[in-house]
Design an enzyme around this catalytic site. Structure first.
Site, PDB file in Angstrom:
ATOM      1  N   ASN A   8     116.277  39.799  15.102  1.00 42.04           N
ATOM      2  CA  ASN A   8     117.549  40.396  15.509  1.00 42.04           C
ATOM      3  C   ASN A   8     117.219  41.552  16.444  1.00 42.04           C
ATOM      4  O   ASN A   8     116.795  42.612  16.000  1.00 42.04           O
ATOM      5  CB  ASN A   8     118.295  40.880  14.249  1.00 42.04           C
ATOM      6  CG  ASN A   8     119.579  41.611  14.596  1.00 42.04           C
ATOM      7  OD1 ASN A   8     120.010  41.642  15.747  1.00 42.04           O
ATOM      8  ND2 ASN A   8     120.190  42.212  13.580  1.00 42.04           N
ATOM      9  N   LYS A  10     119.158  43.273  18.188  1.00 46.66           N
ATOM     10  CA  LYS A  10     120.219  44.305  18.211  1.00 46.66           C
ATOM     11  C   LYS A  10     120.510  44.715  19.652  1.00 46.66           C
ATOM     12  O   LYS A  10     120.407  43.892  20.552  1.00 46.66           O
ATOM     13  CB  LYS A  10     119.832  45.483  17.307  1.00 46.66           C
ATOM     14  CG  LYS A  10     119.438  45.003  15.901  1.00 46.66           C
ATOM     15  CD  LYS A  10     119.298  46.103  14.894  1.00 46.66           C
ATOM     16  CE  LYS A  10     118.869  45.501  13.551  1.00 46.66           C
ATOM     17  NZ  LYS A  10     118.798  46.504  12.477  1.00 46.66           N
ATOM     18  N   HIS A  95     126.493  41.290   9.558  1.00 51.35           N
ATOM     19  CA  HIS A  95     125.389  42.253   9.499  1.00 51.35           C
ATOM     20  C   HIS A  95     125.932  43.607   9.041  1.00 51.35           C
ATOM     21  O   HIS A  95     127.043  43.984   9.400  1.00 51.35           O
ATOM     22  CB  HIS A  95     124.716  42.376  10.869  1.00 51.35           C
ATOM     23  CG  HIS A  95     123.440  43.147  10.803  1.00 51.35           C
ATOM     24  ND1 HIS A  95     123.419  44.523  10.766  1.00 51.35           N
ATOM     25  CD2 HIS A  95     122.151  42.741  10.724  1.00 51.35           C
ATOM     26  CE1 HIS A  95     122.158  44.920  10.677  1.00 51.35           C
ATOM     27  NE2 HIS A  95     121.369  43.864  10.652  1.00 51.35           N
ATOM     28  N   GLU A  97     125.385  46.506   9.978  1.00 50.86           N
ATOM     29  CA  GLU A  97     125.788  47.411  11.067  1.00 50.86           C
ATOM     30  C   GLU A  97     127.181  47.062  11.564  1.00 50.86           C
ATOM     31  O   GLU A  97     127.960  47.931  11.935  1.00 50.86           O
ATOM     32  CB  GLU A  97     124.749  47.360  12.198  1.00 50.86           C
ATOM     33  CG  GLU A  97     123.480  48.096  11.800  1.00 50.86           C
ATOM     34  CD  GLU A  97     122.208  47.556  12.413  1.00 50.86           C
ATOM     35  OE1 GLU A  97     122.275  46.844  13.437  1.00 50.86           O
ATOM     36  OE2 GLU A  97     121.123  47.831  11.853  1.00 50.86           O
ATOM     37  N   GLU A 167     120.008  41.380   2.984  1.00 51.55           N
ATOM     38  CA  GLU A 167     119.534  42.588   3.654  1.00 51.55           C
ATOM     39  C   GLU A 167     120.067  43.814   2.923  1.00 51.55           C
ATOM     40  O   GLU A 167     121.187  44.269   3.205  1.00 51.55           O
ATOM     41  CB  GLU A 167     120.020  42.612   5.107  1.00 51.55           C
ATOM     42  CG  GLU A 167     119.528  41.446   5.937  1.00 51.55           C
ATOM     43  CD  GLU A 167     119.477  41.806   7.415  1.00 51.55           C
ATOM     44  OE1 GLU A 167     118.394  41.707   7.993  1.00 51.55           O
ATOM     45  OE2 GLU A 167     120.510  42.206   7.970  1.00 51.55           O
ATOM     46  N   GLY A 173     115.984  49.255   8.808  1.00 54.36           N
ATOM     47  CA  GLY A 173     115.583  50.276   9.767  1.00 54.36           C
ATOM     48  C   GLY A 173     115.041  51.547   9.132  1.00 54.36           C
ATOM     49  O   GLY A 173     114.868  52.563   9.805  1.00 54.36           O
ATOM     50  N   SER A 213     113.334  46.142   7.050  1.00 55.55           N
ATOM     51  CA  SER A 213     111.968  46.662   7.228  1.00 55.55           C
ATOM     52  C   SER A 213     110.901  45.627   6.888  1.00 55.55           C
ATOM     53  O   SER A 213     109.838  45.966   6.362  1.00 55.55           O
ATOM     54  CB  SER A 213     111.764  47.954   6.423  1.00 55.55           C
ATOM     55  OG  SER A 213     112.661  48.946   6.863  1.00 55.55           O
TER      56      SER A 213
HETATM   57  P1  PGA Z   1     114.866  46.067  10.392  1.00 54.94           P
HETATM   58  O1  PGA Z   1     116.305  45.360  10.616  1.00 54.94           O
HETATM   59  O2  PGA Z   1     113.858  44.961  10.298  1.00 54.94           O
HETATM   60  O3  PGA Z   1     114.669  46.936  11.610  1.00 54.94           O
HETATM   61  O4  PGA Z   1     114.962  46.847   9.127  1.00 54.94           O
HETATM   62  C1  PGA Z   1     116.628  44.176   9.967  1.00 54.94           C
HETATM   63  C2  PGA Z   1     118.027  43.758  10.339  1.00 54.94           C
HETATM   64  O5  PGA Z   1     118.879  44.641  10.527  1.00 54.94           O
HETATM   65  O6  PGA Z   1     118.332  42.554  10.466  1.00 54.94           O
END
Ligand code: PGA
Length: 250
Positions: A8, A10, A95, A97, A167, A173, A213
C-alpha cells in the site's frame, strides 16, 4: 491457500519515482514463486501502471479506494467499473486511514465491496481495532462487528472473491508490530466470525493478510502462523528490496 504480499503505497512517490519502483519490482518479481504480489499506487498512476505491467506476470494492481456509485456527478471520485476497465484487479477498502481521516463507516465499506464485486474487482477489506479497544479487551468484538457490517448481504459465492486484511490501528506506521501470537489469535477469530455467516469451505480459502509495521525482519515469523496468509505492507513497500524480502519470507 493463496499467499499474498500487497504493498500500500498510500500518498507517496512522484510519478517518476513511482515508475522507478515499479520497474524494480517487475524485474525482481520474476524470481518470486508461489506468492501473489499486489501493489496499490496512488489512483493517478493506475492507468499508466496498467499499461506497464504484463497481464500474465506476478505483479497485480490495486486501487487504494473507490466510490460505490458506477458513474455520475460525484466530483473527484473514481468508480469500480473504471478500475475494472483498466484491468485493476484489487481495491483496498476500509483502511483505517480512510476510516479515521475521511469518516468511512462500515456501511460505506459494505457499499464499496458490493460495487467492486459487481464490477469484478476483488476488495481487500481492512479491519482492526484501536489501541484503547485492545486495552479494554474488546478487540475481537470490534473486528467481528466490522466484518459483519462490511460483508452484510453478501453470499458465500461473493466471499470467494474477497481478501481480508487485519490491521491493528496501533501497529500501522508506528513500528510497533503485533506479535505473531496476537496476529494468529485475531486471524483465527476472523475466520471463526466469517464462518458464522458463510460457507466454511469458502471461508477457509479467504486469504487473511496481516498489516501494521510488517517488515523484512518480522514477516517470516508472522507468515509462519497458520492463519496468516500474507501481508499488507505500507512503509516497507516503498523500497523494492524490502518488499521483495517480505515476499521471500514465506
Ligand atoms: P505500515 O502500513 O506497514 O506502514 O504500518 C500498513 C498499512 O497501512 O496498510
Amino acid at each position: 491457500m493463496r499467499k499474498i504480499v500487497a504493498g500500500n503505497w498510500k500518498m507517496n512517490l512522484l510519478h517518476k519515482e513511482a515508475v522507478q519502483l515499479l520497474e524494480q519490482l517487475l524485474n525482481e518479481s520474476t524470481q518470486i514463486e508461489g506468492v501473489d504480489l499486489i501493489i496499490a499506487p496512488p489512483a493517478l498512476y493506475l492507468a499508466d501502471f496498467a499499461a506497464r505491467i504484463p497481464a500474465d506476470g506476478r505483479v497485480k494492481l490495486s486501487a487504494q479506494n473507490v466510490y460505490f456509485q458506477p458513474s455520475g456527478a460525484f466530483t473527484g471520485e473514481v468508480s469500480a467499473p473504471m478500475l475494472a476497465a483498466l484491468g485493476v484487479a484489487y481495491c483496498i477498502v476500509g483502511h483505517s486511514e480512510r476510516r479515521s481521516y475521511f469518516g468511512e463507516t462500515n456501511f460505506d465499506v459494505n457499499q464499496k465491496i458490493k460495487a467492486l464485486l459487481d464490477a469484478g474487482v476483488c476488495p481487500i477489506v481492512c479491519v482492526g481495532e484501536r489501541l484503547e479497544e485492545r486495552y479494554k479487551n474488546v478487540h475481537v468484538e470490534v473486528v467481528a462487528q466490522q466484518l459483519e457490517e462490511a460483508f452484510d448481504g453478501l453470499s458465500s459465492a461473493d466471499m470467494a472473491h474477497v481478501v481480508v486484511a487485519y490491521e491493528p490501528v496501533w501497529a500501522i506506521g508506528t513500528g510497533q508490530t503485533a506479535t505473531s501470537e496476537q496476529a494468529q489469535e485475531m486471524h483465527a477469530e476472523i475466520r471463526h466470525a466469517l464462518n458464522i455467516n458463510f460457507n466454511e469451505s469458502v471461508v477457509n480459502e479467504i486469504p487473511v493478510l496481516y498489516g501494521g509495521s510488517c517488515n523484512a525482519a518480522n514477516a517470516a515469523e508472522l507468515f509462519a502462523q497458520p492463519d496468516v496468509n500474507g501481508g499488507l505492507v505500507g512503509g516497507a513497500s516503498l523500497k523494492a528490496s524490502d518488499f521483495m524480502a517480505i515476499a521471500r519470507s514465506f
